[in-house]
Design a protein around this motif. Structure first.
Motif, PDB file in Angstrom:
ATOM      1  N   TYR A   1      42.019  31.625  31.070  1.00 51.72           N
ATOM      2  CA  TYR A   1      43.234  32.011  31.785  1.00 51.72           C
ATOM      3  C   TYR A   1      42.950  32.930  32.976  1.00 51.72           C
ATOM      4  CZ  TYR A   1      45.486  30.002  27.741  1.00 51.72           C
ATOM      5  OH  TYR A   1      45.888  29.132  26.770  1.00 51.72           O
ATOM      6  N   ASP A   2      41.716  32.970  33.444  1.00 50.24           N
ATOM      7  CA  ASP A   2      41.371  33.862  34.549  1.00 50.24           C
ATOM      8  C   ASP A   2      42.142  33.533  35.822  1.00 50.24           C
ATOM      9  OD1 ASP A   2      39.664  35.130  32.873  1.00 50.24           O
ATOM     10  OD2 ASP A   2      37.822  34.446  33.841  1.00 50.24           O
ATOM     11  N   LEU A   3      42.239  32.253  36.166  1.00 48.46           N
ATOM     12  CA  LEU A   3      42.958  31.879  37.384  1.00 48.46           C
ATOM     13  C   LEU A   3      44.439  32.225  37.279  1.00 48.46           C
ATOM     14  CD1 LEU A   3      41.301  28.482  38.317  1.00 48.46           C
ATOM     15  CD2 LEU A   3      40.980  30.714  39.379  1.00 48.46           C
ATOM     16  N   ALA A   4      45.013  32.047  36.129  1.00 43.99           N
ATOM     17  CA  ALA A   4      46.428  32.390  35.951  1.00 43.99           C
ATOM     18  C   ALA A   4      46.641  33.890  36.116  1.00 43.99           C
ATOM     19  CB  ALA A   4      46.917  31.927  34.584  1.00 43.99           C
ATOM     20  N   VAL A   5      45.718  34.679  35.614  1.00 41.22           N
ATOM     21  CA  VAL A   5      45.826  36.135  35.748  1.00 41.22           C
ATOM     22  C   VAL A   5      45.714  36.539  37.215  1.00 41.22           C
ATOM     23  CG1 VAL A   5      44.682  38.312  35.228  1.00 41.22           C
ATOM     24  CG2 VAL A   5      45.026  36.634  33.429  1.00 41.22           C
TER      25      VAL A   5
ATOM     26  N   ASP B   1      48.945  35.718  38.911  1.00 38.79           N
ATOM     27  CA  ASP B   1      49.981  36.674  38.531  1.00 38.79           C
ATOM     28  C   ASP B   1      49.808  38.000  39.262  1.00 38.79           C
ATOM     29  OD1 ASP B   1      51.110  34.819  36.870  1.00 38.79           O
ATOM     30  OD2 ASP B   1      50.248  35.654  35.025  1.00 38.79           O
ATOM     31  N   LEU B   2      48.570  38.454  39.400  1.00 34.71           N
ATOM     32  CA  LEU B   2      48.327  39.700  40.126  1.00 34.71           C
ATOM     33  C   LEU B   2      48.723  39.570  41.591  1.00 34.71           C
ATOM     34  CD1 LEU B   2      44.899  40.816  38.643  1.00 34.71           C
ATOM     35  CD2 LEU B   2      47.120  41.904  38.309  1.00 34.71           C
ATOM     36  N   ARG B   3      48.404  38.427  42.197  1.00 31.46           N
ATOM     37  CA  ARG B   3      48.773  38.209  43.594  1.00 31.46           C
ATOM     38  C   ARG B   3      50.290  38.219  43.756  1.00 31.46           C
ATOM     39  NH1 ARG B   3      46.598  32.894  45.481  1.00 31.46           N
ATOM     40  NH2 ARG B   3      48.385  32.139  44.321  1.00 31.46           N
ATOM     41  N   GLU B   4      50.993  37.542  42.858  1.00 34.17           N
ATOM     42  CA  GLU B   4      52.452  37.526  42.923  1.00 34.17           C
ATOM     43  C   GLU B   4      53.030  38.927  42.726  1.00 34.17           C
ATOM     44  OE1 GLU B   4      54.527  35.072  43.805  1.00 34.17           O
ATOM     45  OE2 GLU B   4      52.693  33.985  44.282  1.00 34.17           O
ATOM     46  N   ARG B   5      52.422  39.703  41.851  1.00 35.03           N
ATOM     47  CA  ARG B   5      52.902  41.068  41.621  1.00 35.03           C
ATOM     48  C   ARG B   5      52.726  41.923  42.875  1.00 35.03           C
ATOM     49  NH1 ARG B   5      55.957  44.240  38.117  1.00 35.03           N
ATOM     50  NH2 ARG B   5      55.604  46.333  38.892  1.00 35.03           N
ATOM     51  N   ARG B   6      51.572  41.762  43.561  1.00 37.08           N
ATOM     52  CA  ARG B   6      51.351  42.516  44.798  1.00 37.08           C
ATOM     53  C   ARG B   6      52.366  42.128  45.854  1.00 37.08           C
ATOM     54  NH1 ARG B   6      45.601  42.061  46.936  1.00 37.08           N
ATOM     55  NH2 ARG B   6      46.503  43.446  48.474  1.00 37.08           N
ATOM     56  N   ARG B   7      52.682  40.833  45.943  1.00 35.38           N
ATOM     57  CA  ARG B   7      53.697  40.394  46.908  1.00 35.38           C
ATOM     58  C   ARG B   7      55.067  40.972  46.566  1.00 35.38           C
ATOM     59  NH1 ARG B   7      52.100  34.025  47.330  1.00 35.38           N
ATOM     60  NH2 ARG B   7      50.212  34.312  48.564  1.00 35.38           N
TER      61      ARG B   7
END
Length: 78
Positions: A28-32, A35-41
Motif C-alpha cells: 500500500y505504499d503508493l496509496a499512502v 493520500d499524503l499528496r492529497e492531504r498537502r493539497r
C-alpha cells in the motif's frame, strides 16, 4: 528484523489463530503517497495557498530564459 521477517512472523501467528494473513510489505505504499499528496493539497487550500505547485512552469522559466545581448557583466573600470 526487517519488514519481511516481521511479515513471516505475523503470517505464522495469523495461521495459528485462524485469521487472515497481513498484506505484503510495500503493498500500500503508493496509496499512502497519494493520500499524503492529497492531504498537502487540502492543507494548502485551507491555508489560502495554491493547491498545486507549478514545477513545470518554474522549470521552463529557468531553462528558457531570454539571453542577453552584449558583453557579459564584469568589472567596469576600463
Amino acid at each position: 528484523m526487517d519488514a519481511f521477517q516481521q511479515h513471516m512472523i505475523d503470517s505464522y501467528r495469523a495461521v495459528r489463530l485462524g485469521e487472515a494473513p497481513p498484506p505484503l510489505p510495500g503493498r500500500y505504499d503508493l496509496a499512502v503517497i497519494r493520500d499524503l499528496r492529497e492531504r498537502r493539497r487540502f492543507d494548502a487550500v485551507i491555508a489560502g495557498r495554491p493547491a498545486r505547485r507549478r514545477w513545470r512552469t518554474a522549470l521552463r522559466g529557468l531553462l528558457h530564459r531570454p539571453r542577453r545581448s552584449g558583453p557579459p557583466p564584469g568589472p567596469s573600470g576600463a
